[in-house]
Design an enzyme around this catalytic site. Structure first.
Site, PDB file in Angstrom:
ATOM      1  N   LYS A 145       0.830  -1.201   0.000  1.00 47.52           N
ATOM      2  CA  LYS A 145       0.000   0.000   0.000  1.00 47.52           C
ATOM      3  C   LYS A 145       0.870   1.259   0.000  1.00 47.52           C
ATOM      4  O   LYS A 145       0.658   2.180  -0.764  1.00 47.52           O
ATOM      5  CB  LYS A 145      -0.931  -0.033   1.220  1.00 47.52           C
ATOM      6  CG  LYS A 145      -1.865   1.144   1.307  1.00 47.52           C
ATOM      7  CD  LYS A 145      -2.843   1.018   2.463  1.00 47.52           C
ATOM      8  CE  LYS A 145      -3.622   2.323   2.608  1.00 47.52           C
ATOM      9  NZ  LYS A 145      -4.558   2.311   3.719  1.00 47.52           N
ATOM     10  N   GLU A 186      10.458  -4.762   4.561  1.00 54.49           N
ATOM     11  CA  GLU A 186      10.542  -6.167   4.152  1.00 54.49           C
ATOM     12  C   GLU A 186      10.245  -6.322   2.658  1.00 54.49           C
ATOM     13  O   GLU A 186      10.950  -7.019   1.923  1.00 54.49           O
ATOM     14  CB  GLU A 186       9.538  -7.018   4.942  1.00 54.49           C
ATOM     15  CG  GLU A 186       9.809  -7.111   6.430  1.00 54.49           C
ATOM     16  CD  GLU A 186       9.084  -6.044   7.245  1.00 54.49           C
ATOM     17  OE1 GLU A 186       8.861  -4.923   6.721  1.00 54.49           O
ATOM     18  OE2 GLU A 186       8.754  -6.322   8.404  1.00 54.49           O
ATOM     19  N   GLY A 241      -4.939  -1.722   4.931  1.00 56.31           N
ATOM     20  CA  GLY A 241      -4.103  -2.831   4.458  1.00 56.31           C
ATOM     21  C   GLY A 241      -4.755  -4.193   4.695  1.00 56.31           C
ATOM     22  O   GLY A 241      -4.818  -5.036   3.794  1.00 56.31           O
ATOM     23  N   ARG A 242      -5.259  -4.421   5.907  1.00 55.08           N
ATOM     24  CA  ARG A 242      -5.815  -5.744   6.225  1.00 55.08           C
ATOM     25  C   ARG A 242      -7.206  -5.943   5.648  1.00 55.08           C
ATOM     26  O   ARG A 242      -7.805  -6.998   5.832  1.00 55.08           O
ATOM     27  CB  ARG A 242      -5.796  -5.964   7.743  1.00 55.08           C
ATOM     28  CG  ARG A 242      -6.503  -4.908   8.551  1.00 55.08           C
ATOM     29  CD  ARG A 242      -6.126  -5.007  10.025  1.00 55.08           C
ATOM     30  NE  ARG A 242      -6.577  -3.860  10.792  1.00 55.08           N
ATOM     31  CZ  ARG A 242      -5.931  -2.704  10.897  1.00 55.08           C
ATOM     32  NH1 ARG A 242      -4.784  -2.533  10.255  1.00 55.08           N
ATOM     33  NH2 ARG A 242      -6.404  -1.725  11.644  1.00 55.08           N
ATOM     34  N   GLU A 285      -4.862  -6.620  14.810  1.00 53.81           N
ATOM     35  CA  GLU A 285      -4.354  -5.303  14.388  1.00 53.81           C
ATOM     36  C   GLU A 285      -5.496  -4.278  14.434  1.00 53.81           C
ATOM     37  O   GLU A 285      -5.256  -3.087  14.625  1.00 53.81           O
ATOM     38  CB  GLU A 285      -3.754  -5.380  12.977  1.00 53.81           C
ATOM     39  CG  GLU A 285      -2.871  -4.195  12.628  1.00 53.81           C
ATOM     40  CD  GLU A 285      -2.019  -4.406  11.389  1.00 53.81           C
ATOM     41  OE1 GLU A 285      -0.832  -4.783  11.519  1.00 53.81           O
ATOM     42  OE2 GLU A 285      -2.522  -4.199  10.277  1.00 53.81           O
ATOM     43  N   HIS A 310      -4.617 -32.750  18.239  1.00 58.10           N
ATOM     44  CA  HIS A 310      -3.475 -33.505  18.759  1.00 58.10           C
ATOM     45  C   HIS A 310      -2.363 -32.569  19.207  1.00 58.10           C
ATOM     46  O   HIS A 310      -1.227 -32.999  19.405  1.00 58.10           O
ATOM     47  CB  HIS A 310      -2.975 -34.476  17.696  1.00 58.10           C
ATOM     48  CG  HIS A 310      -4.029 -35.467  17.300  1.00 58.10           C
ATOM     49  ND1 HIS A 310      -4.204 -36.659  17.972  1.00 58.10           N
ATOM     50  CD2 HIS A 310      -5.004 -35.413  16.364  1.00 58.10           C
ATOM     51  CE1 HIS A 310      -5.225 -37.316  17.430  1.00 58.10           C
ATOM     52  NE2 HIS A 310      -5.734 -36.571  16.460  1.00 58.10           N
ATOM     53  N   LYS A 338       9.088  -0.576  14.100  1.00 59.00           N
ATOM     54  CA  LYS A 338       9.680  -0.211  12.802  1.00 59.00           C
ATOM     55  C   LYS A 338      10.742   0.876  12.995  1.00 59.00           C
ATOM     56  O   LYS A 338      11.833   0.817  12.432  1.00 59.00           O
ATOM     57  CB  LYS A 338       8.601   0.330  11.859  1.00 59.00           C
ATOM     58  CG  LYS A 338       7.644  -0.719  11.334  1.00 59.00           C
ATOM     59  CD  LYS A 338       6.674  -0.060  10.341  1.00 59.00           C
ATOM     60  CE  LYS A 338       5.525  -0.974   9.992  1.00 59.00           C
ATOM     61  NZ  LYS A 338       4.486  -0.326   9.193  1.00 59.00           N
TER      62      LYS A 338
HETATM   63  O1  F6P Z   1       2.229  -4.166   9.904  1.00 59.92           O
HETATM   64  C1  F6P Z   1       1.747  -2.908   9.655  1.00 59.92           C
HETATM   65  C2  F6P Z   1       1.250  -2.735   8.258  1.00 59.92           C
HETATM   66  O2  F6P Z   1       1.125  -1.379   8.037  1.00 59.92           O
HETATM   67  C3  F6P Z   1      -0.068  -3.459   7.976  1.00 59.92           C
HETATM   68  O3  F6P Z   1      -1.177  -2.789   8.432  1.00 59.92           O
HETATM   69  C4  F6P Z   1       0.001  -3.610   6.500  1.00 59.92           C
HETATM   70  O4  F6P Z   1      -0.936  -4.530   6.039  1.00 59.92           O
HETATM   71  C5  F6P Z   1       1.425  -4.046   6.334  1.00 59.92           C
HETATM   72  O5  F6P Z   1       2.137  -3.269   7.280  1.00 59.92           O
HETATM   73  C6  F6P Z   1       2.000  -3.866   4.951  1.00 59.92           C
HETATM   74  O6  F6P Z   1       1.975  -2.537   4.543  1.00 59.92           O
HETATM   75  P1  F6P Z   1       2.182  -2.114   3.026  1.00 59.92           P
HETATM   76  O7  F6P Z   1       1.077  -2.727   2.232  1.00 59.92           O
HETATM   77  O8  F6P Z   1       2.143  -0.630   3.017  1.00 59.92           O
HETATM   78  O9  F6P Z   1       3.502  -2.655   2.584  1.00 59.92           O
END
Ligand code: F6P
Length: 548
Positions: free
Chosen positions: A206, A212, A266-267, A352, A383, A511
């Site tokens: 987003k 990452e 995002g979620r 979240e 199990h 972060k």
């Molecule tokens: O972990 C925090 C967060 O902002 C989430 O809400 C989001 O889904 C994820 O990081 C990834 O963010 P982006 O889509 O901006 O890479």
């Protein structure tokens, strides 16, 4: 929200709990032969059975009073109307627009967003069809056999969960992979089996700044360039983001950049172009079925009275457990191996969203908020951790999910799976009294002394609450319905707790600190002064280990 009315409704629920605390749910079943009918709701071929929870019609009455005190119906309307319900980020939360097929406009700041939503939906469908049909090809004119979505959190969990859930609807000619972790093992293990000439990457983010995702995208790019040359990037990458300015710098062709909007959290974004990897995996028609499943639930949630409204019931029963019974956790147990990633997906959606300690106006929350969500598919979880669910000192409400019919040929396996699911919810409900345990041990020929020793270990308290979602089969439309049910359940709870479920400030501190620590980890001579003793000690020890 009328705080006084909410407090009074909570007080009434507390008093009601005391009244029914000595009653057992099995007694409620004995008193009401139609309890199952009275405490279950259908949405077409999907059934939500909540009769195995310790609650009565009076309980529901109190919970609906609470919902009205919290002005749930008005808040629901505000959500659908595009009000800026995400107050800390000053924007609406309108993921429902992405799966809107009503023909009705959806307004943001007075402007209808549906034309743009439909245009982007069509662009995703056309791209997916072209890649699947072989019209869009790699730099050396090979057709694509593998798609790798690079993203994390909401830009990964939804499509990854759904691609697995809907694997019978995927084509063996185009496999979907998901890389999320900054741990280099994730991308290395994924790429090891792939051919660069036939691999398409989708960078999904987003913000297009997430550490990452940017690290994994850079590695993927280097992998492509190493075997196909610099120019191949344009043919082997697509991107999905709200930050089109940042995407351009990565060298992705404008026609392969898919957008969405800041009013999609995002979620909550798998319904947007973030679902591109899923659309590629299952095809655009089935992706639309998935969206339509979500829309079915939006109509149900928006228009159904509280008493028959599945997300409302799910949310209120969760509040009954969390606040009135003080149960800290919620287990999600799909008796569906293909829903293996569903608990992880729900962890982000629920924790979240509702893992907050302050109300919308920043005041400390007067009561507990989001539960700890965990789960694994049954029967494997039976199990592993079910011992605690049956006999542990904490009561953990369970949501069971199970399909009436499988999407594979082995009926026998499926019958055993369903029987296991039902047996677990029955065992949690009934338990086994010490006297029943003694009778069984006696019938097995144990001595009186041994019976005294063993009986407490073989006793189950019972009355451990569970609900069951039973659906015909796990197809795209049903998955869409299930996901949207949980989205709205989370929203319902946020209204009762008066918290903003659409922000996530709690992930920011880690972060920030990572940005500060990364140079100290990389540079063995960097000064560790100012760090706490543990963090400094761990870095120093790692330095020593990597130096030797
Ligand atoms: O972990 C925090 C967060 O902002 C989430 O809400 C989001 O889904 C994820 O990081 C990834 O963010 P982006 O889509 O901006 O890479």
């Amino acid at each position: 929200m009328d705080r006084t009315a909410v407090a009074a409704a909570f007080a009434a629920l507390e008093a009601h709990r005391v009244e029914i605390a000595a009653r057992r749910t099995v007694e409620f079943f004995a008193e009401d032969q139609k309890r199952f009918e009275h405490f279950s709701v259908r949405l077409d071929d999907l059934l939500y059975d909540y009769s195995k929870n310790r609650l009565t019609k009076a309980t529901l009455g109190h919970l609906f009073d609470l919902a009205r005190a919290a002005r749930l119906e008005a808040r629901r309307e505000a959500l659908f109307s595009g009000d800026k319900v995400n107050n800390t980020e000053d924007r609406p939360a309108l993921h429902m627009a992405l799966r809107n097929f009503s023909g009705e406009p959806v307004l943001v700041d007075g402007a209808d967003v549906m034309p743009a939503v439909e245009a982007e939906r069509a662009k995703v469908a056309a791209f997916a069809a072209a890649v699947r049909g072989g019209a869009i090809r790699g730099a050396r004119d090979d057709n694509f056999t593998d798609v790798v979505n690079i993203g994390i959190g909401g830009s990964d969990l939804g499509p990854a969960m759904a691609a697995r859930a809907l694997s019978p609807f995927t084509s063996p000619e185009l496999r979907a992979h998901f890389v999320s972790n900054v741990d280099g093992a994730d991308i290395a293990d994924t790429l090891a089996a792939l051919d660069p000439a036939r691999t398409l990457f989708i960078v999904s983010s987003k913000t297009f700044t997430t550490q990452e995702t940017m690290a994994n995208a850079a590695s993927a790019r280097a992998w492509v360039v190493a075997s196909l040359g610099e120019a191949a990037t344009a043919d082997h990458f697509a991107a999905v983001s709200t930050r089109l300015d940042k995407v351009a710098a990565f060298g992705i062709r404008p026609e392969r950049v898919f957008g969405f909007w800041d009013w999609v959290g995002g979620r909550y974004s798998m319904w947007s172009a973030i679902g591109l990897s899923l659309a590629l995996a299952i095809g655009p028609e089935r992706f639309e079925d998935f969206l339509r499943g979500g829309h079915d639930v939006d109509l149900h949630f928006r228009n159904t009275p509280l008493s028959h409204n599945i997300p409302v019931l799910m949310g209120l029963i969760g509040v009954w457990h969390r606040n009135i019974w003080d149960f800290p956790a919620q287990a999600i147990i799909p008796y569906d191996q293909r829903l293996a990633r569903f608990p992880a997906y729900l962890q982000q959606l629920d924790m979240e969203s509702n893992g907050k300690s302050v109300t919308r106006d920043g005041a400390p929350s007067p009561r507990a908020t989001g539960a700890i969500v965990f789960g694994e598919p049954g029967t494997n979880s039976q199990h592993a951790f079910f011992q605690l669910l049956h006999q542990g000192t904490e009561v953990v409400p369970v949501d069971f999910l199970v399909a009436a019919e499988p999407i594979h040929a082995d009926e026998k396996h499926h019958e055993l799976l369903v029987a296991n699911c039902l047996a677990q919810s029955e065992a949690l409900l009934r338990g086994r009294s010490e006297w029943e345990a003694r009778d069984i041990l006696r019938a097995q020929g144990f001595s009186a002394a041994r019976i005294d020793e063993l009986a407490p270990h073989k006793t189950f308290s019972g009355d451990r609450p569970s609900s069951t979602l039973l659906y015909r089969r796990l197809d795209p439309r049903t998955l869409g319905r299930i996901v949207a049910l949980y989205e709205h359940k989370v929203f319902v709870q946020s209204v009762i707790w008066d918290i903003n479920p659409f922000d996530q400030w709690g992930v920011e501190l880690g972060k920030e600190l990572c940005n500060r620590l990364a140079p100290l980890v990389s540079d063995a001579s960097a000064d560790l002064a100012g760090l706490d003793g543990s963090t400094a000690g761990l870095i120093a020890t790692r330095r020593a280990l990597t130096a030797s």
